[in-house]
Each structure stands twice: as C-alpha cells, then as structure tokens.
Enzyme design. Structure first.
Site, PDB file in Angstrom:
ATOM      1  N   ASP A 283       0.749  -1.279  -0.868  1.00  0.00           N
ATOM      2  CA  ASP A 283      -0.180  -0.273   0.278  1.00  0.00           C
ATOM      3  C   ASP A 283       0.745   0.957  -0.441  1.00  0.00           C
ATOM      4  O   ASP A 283       1.598   1.379   0.895  1.00  0.00           O
ATOM      5  CB  ASP A 283      -1.235  -0.009   1.045  1.00  0.00           C
ATOM      6  CG  ASP A 283      -1.981   1.010   1.230  1.00  0.00           C
ATOM      7  OD1 ASP A 283      -1.101   2.033   0.408  1.00  0.00           O
ATOM      8  OD2 ASP A 283      -2.502   1.223   1.614  1.00  0.00           O
ATOM      9  N   CYS A 352      -6.274   8.797 -15.668  1.00  0.00           N
ATOM     10  CA  CYS A 352      -7.485   8.562 -16.890  1.00  0.00           C
ATOM     11  C   CYS A 352      -8.372   8.769 -16.908  1.00  0.00           C
ATOM     12  O   CYS A 352      -9.529   7.593 -16.808  1.00  0.00           O
ATOM     13  CB  CYS A 352      -6.891   7.083 -17.157  1.00  0.00           C
ATOM     14  SG  CYS A 352      -7.500   5.448 -15.713  1.00  0.00           S
TER      15      CYS A 352
HETATM   16  C1  SAM Z   1      -4.203   3.448 -12.845  1.00  0.00           C
HETATM   17  S1  SAM Z   1      -4.473   2.028 -12.317  1.00  0.00           S
HETATM   18  C2  SAM Z   1      -2.294   2.163 -13.078  1.00  0.00           C
HETATM   19  C3  SAM Z   1      -1.963   1.138 -14.444  1.00  0.00           C
HETATM   20  C4  SAM Z   1      -0.229   1.251 -14.809  1.00  0.00           C
HETATM   21  N1  SAM Z   1      -0.258   2.329 -14.371  1.00  0.00           N
HETATM   22  C5  SAM Z   1      -0.151   0.834 -16.092  1.00  0.00           C
HETATM   23  O1  SAM Z   1       0.227   1.661 -16.262  1.00  0.00           O
HETATM   24  O2  SAM Z   1      -0.626   0.085 -16.372  1.00  0.00           O
HETATM   25  C6  SAM Z   1      -3.944   2.910 -10.774  1.00  0.00           C
HETATM   26  C7  SAM Z   1      -3.328   1.113  -9.866  1.00  0.00           C
HETATM   27  O3  SAM Z   1      -3.469   1.605  -8.526  1.00  0.00           O
HETATM   28  C8  SAM Z   1      -3.446   0.590  -7.469  1.00  0.00           C
HETATM   29  N2  SAM Z   1      -3.783   0.926  -6.332  1.00  0.00           N
HETATM   30  C9  SAM Z   1      -4.604   1.535  -5.479  1.00  0.00           C
HETATM   31  N3  SAM Z   1      -5.103   2.209  -4.503  1.00  0.00           N
HETATM   32  C10 SAM Z   1      -3.234   1.740  -4.156  1.00  0.00           C
HETATM   33  C11 SAM Z   1      -2.534   1.698  -3.087  1.00  0.00           C
HETATM   34  N4  SAM Z   1      -3.398   2.597  -1.957  1.00  0.00           N
HETATM   35  N5  SAM Z   1      -1.174   1.705  -3.161  1.00  0.00           N
HETATM   36  C12 SAM Z   1      -0.572   1.206  -4.066  1.00  0.00           C
HETATM   37  N6  SAM Z   1      -1.656   0.837  -5.497  1.00  0.00           N
HETATM   38  C13 SAM Z   1      -2.679   1.087  -5.044  1.00  0.00           C
HETATM   39  C14 SAM Z   1      -4.794  -0.305  -8.072  1.00  0.00           C
HETATM   40  O4  SAM Z   1      -3.915  -1.969  -7.986  1.00  0.00           O
HETATM   41  C15 SAM Z   1      -4.311  -0.309  -9.591  1.00  0.00           C
HETATM   42  O5  SAM Z   1      -3.243  -0.965  -9.934  1.00  0.00           O
END
Ligand code: SAM
Length: 418
Positions: A283, A352
């Site tokens: 996280d 996005c």
């Molecule tokens: C928009 S997606 C990322 C797409 C990625 N950057 C790509 O280009 O393929 C957002 C990501 O944030 C992650 N996420 C959500 N909350 C989070 C947290 N507290 N810490 C780390 N990752 C987190 C989700 O699991 C998800 O994979």
C-alpha cells in the site's frame, strides 16, 4: 459489418455477458476472468466475438433503446430486451437481417425467461431494417457524469466525446523493437492498428517488440522523461504499461502496486518484453522506501471515465458515489509520492479521468498544499499546445484526433519538488 459471422454460440455468450454486467453488476474484466461464470465452456473464438458484441451493445444501448421504444407497448423483461438490443446492434452494424432475426428468435426460444416472447421478438425485429440509422444525437452518459463534464467542457464537446464513445476504439501500441504489426504512426510515437484481430498472434508480440497502450496513456512516461540509470518509482504500476516504458528508457524502476493479481500481469509483461523492474506489492500510503528517487510516476486510481470507449459498462456500474473517496486517496498519494523524491526530483501525476476534480483540481490543490512545488509545462512531440492547461497540466480528451479514432481521456502534470 462487425460480427457478420457470429453464430448462435457467440450470440448466446453475448447475452450471458450482458446479464452478468446488467444483473450482477460485474465489469467486463470480471466476467472475462471468472472461469466458472458467464463464459464457462465457451471456446476462444466465440468468447472474443461475444466480448466485442457485448461491448458494442453497451456502447449503443441508449440510441438502440430509443429505436426500440415505439415498437414496445411496455418494457419487456431484461433478458428479452437484451435479445432485442443485440439484434438491433447487429442490424445497425450491417449484418444480414434474415440471419439476425432468426438467431434472435432461436435464442429466445431456448431461454426459460424468454421463450414465451419469441413471437414478440420476431414481430419487433421485422419492423427494423438492416442498417437502420440510430436516433441521435445520443446522450449516452448518465447524469452523474454528463453534468460535470458539460460544466467543464460545454455541451458540444460532451456530444463529441459521446460520439467517439459509441464507436469501438482503435488499438494503439507502444513500439520498442523492430518487429511491428502494420499500422499508422501517430504524431506522439504510438502506432495505431486498424484491424488488429488477435493481439497475441501479431508479429512482434511474443518477442516483446511492443505492447498495447492507448496513445494518451503512453504520454505519461515521456512526460517524466526518465533517463538511463535514474532511480524511478512507478507508484500504482500494475498492469505495467508505464513501467515497461520507463524500463525501456534504461531507468532503474521500482514498480509498486497494492494488488498482487495485477502485479502478476506486470510480471508477465516484463517477462515477455525482457525488461526489468523491482516489483513491490504494498500500500503506497504505508510503504517506506530505503532511499529516495530521482522521479516518481503516480498513475493514481480514479473513476476511469476517460476509458469509457474501452469499458462502456463503467458508467452503468458506477453512480459517482465513490468520487469523494477517490479524490481524497489521490491527494494522499500525491503527498506520499512527493515524500519519496530527492530534492529537485520530478513527479508526474496522472489519472485516466475526464473529471477535473481528479485532474486539474488535484494539480491546483497540490500546488497550494506544497509551497515551492512547481509545474514543468509539457514539451512533447505531437501534442497540440491547446491541450496544455493554464496551470501547465496536459488535458487529453477522447474527441482529440476524432478523425482518426480519438484517444483515451487523461490528465497529467509534471511537478518539480523544491
Ligand atoms: C490506473 S491503475 C494503474 C495503471 C498502470 N500504471 C499502468 O500503466 O498499467 C491504478 C492502480 O493503482 C493501484 N492502487 C490503488 N490503491 C493503491 C494504493 N493505496 N497503493 C498502491 N497501489 C494502489 C491499483 O491496484 C491499480 O493497479
């Protein structure tokens, strides 16, 4: 003619997908991932066809329902309605009327909830000619989303975005090696494929010479301008399109995401492309790095409203109620990302989303919270200066490049820590 050869199996699978999305609130990704769900026992070809057909039905749902309305005395049960929607979508896409109507009637007869309405389905569809134009202009987005977008961009822009969202999007790839499928080079460096077919069968896929990434999404990593040897943190990294770009630039990348299954996809992508990154499942709000980074790319979780072209089911599954939580998380992640930077280090924040509260407003708020933080205006090949916001962010919209198929909606900004 999108799916002229779709057989009964593919059509039945389409209806199963629609039921899973509309009755059970599943996303397309969940439906596809669930081995014991709607697509159990469906072969790969029918599965791919059903996915494309279901997405097209959802994209055209609103105008198709309006076309059907005068022919229905009262709204039929959802299962019947979906047979009609599928058939009208196919007719609109130019499939032969005879085959479409026969298939719809056959599917209705087979279904427990629909068999008694096969006659109605036949009668209604006989009144709708193949290639029938759909009523327009369509207001496809639900109110919770359309209203703030009209406020931000105006009615004409929102209508233009909706027109784009009603079409199947092109497939963009980010090139790395020399073996590339045929396509059109976009001004920003992505390649747009018009008839991609099965992606994994295309030349250069297995050898990792490219990966699928929308042209808008592909701009965040260049905005960060990673240099060979730099220590870069890709925060919220999975499934890793941006990680691949950063690693391909020669940076030492740490890719972090909270989701272990999504990180497995990132690992597969690295293996296929033979690129390297250190993977961390954690996280971001609690994780502590051992050393600080030269740059951080934060692709924060968001409403994903910029990707409705690819995920047309999203507006129907959401109601905007999660926005407050998401925007709070985005602010926290920005503050966290800044803590991971060396003095003078760069942060690219992106989402996005089409909603300014997940983009422009986040940038303004971050600048207000962090005195000394500055914005570096985007200077990238192929971008239109009109896409740059007064504060120096980059606002990308689906209606940009409309004549060649548009792009995903994104907001991104490059910040420098004091
Ligand atoms: C928009 S997606 C990322 C797409 C990625 N950057 C790509 O280009 O393929 C957002 C990501 O944030 C992650 N996420 C959500 N909350 C989070 C947290 N507290 N810490 C780390 N990752 C987190 C989700 O699991 C998800 O994979």
């Amino acid at each position: 003619m999108a799916e002229a050869n779709a057989g009964l199996g593919a059509r039945a699978a389409t209806l199963a997908i629609l039921a899973a999305i509309m009755e059970e609130g599943q996303t397309m990704a969940t439906v596809l991932a669930n081995k014991n769900g709607a697509l159990k026992g469906v072969g790969p070809q029918d599965r791919a066809r059903a996915q494309r057909l279901a997405l097209q039905v959802i994209r055209l749902l609103e105008p198709v329902d309006r076309l059907l309305e005068p022919h229905l005395r009262k709204a039929p049960p959802l299962a019947v309605m979906n047979i009609l929607r599928l058939a009208v979508t196919e007719l609109h896409d130019g499939s032969a009327a005879h085959g479409v109507v026969n298939a719809a009637v056959e599917l209705a007869r087979k279904g427990q909830k629909t068999t008694h309405m096969a006659g109605l389905i036949n009668a209604v569809l006989r009144k709708i000619p193949a290639g029938a134009p759909l009523p327009g202009p369509a207001q496809m987005m639900p109110r919770w989303l359309r209203q703030p977008l009209v406020h931000a961009y105006g009615r004409d822009v929102v209508s233009a975005i909706e027109t784009l969202q009603a079409k199947a999007p092109p497939l963009d790839i980010t090139p790395r090696g020399d073996t590339l499928p045929e396509g059109t080079a976009l001004p920003t460096g992505s390649i747009r494929l018009s008839e991609p077919g099965q992606v994994s069968a295309l030349p250069g896929f297995a050898t990792g010479d490219w990966w699928v990434q929308d042209a808008a999404a592909a701009l965040a990593a260049p905005l960060l301008a990673a240099k060979a040897g730099e220590k870069i943190l890709d925060l919220c990294a999975a499934p890793g399109g941006k990680t691949l770009q950063l690693a391909a630039a020669g940076a030492h990348v740490t890719a972090l995401d909270i989701s272990a299954p999504r990180m497995e996809k990132l690992r597969d992508n690295l293996t296929r492309t033979r690129l390297q990154a250190k993977l961390v499942v954690a996280d971001a709000l609690h994780w502590q790095p051992e050393t600080l980074f030269d740059a951080v790319l934060l692709d924060a979780p968001c409403s994903a409203t910029g990707t409705i072209r690819r995920h047309p089911e999203l507006p129907f599954l959401k109601d905007g109620s999660e926005l407050a939580e998401l925007t709070a998380l985005q602010s926290q992640l920005i503050d966290r990302a800044l803590m991971f930077l060396k003095p003078g280090g760069r942060l690219v924040f992106c989402t996005c989303s089409l909603l300014p509260e997940e983009g422009e407003a986040q940038l303004s708020a971050a600048l207000a919270r962090h005195p000394g933080l500055t914005v570096q205006r985007p200077d990238l090949p192929g971008i239109d200066p009109a896409w740059i916001t007064p504060e120096g962010g980059l606002r990308l919209r689906p209606d940009y490049w409309a004549d060649i198929g548009g792009m995903d909606g994104f907001f991104m900004a490059s910040l420098i820590r004091a």
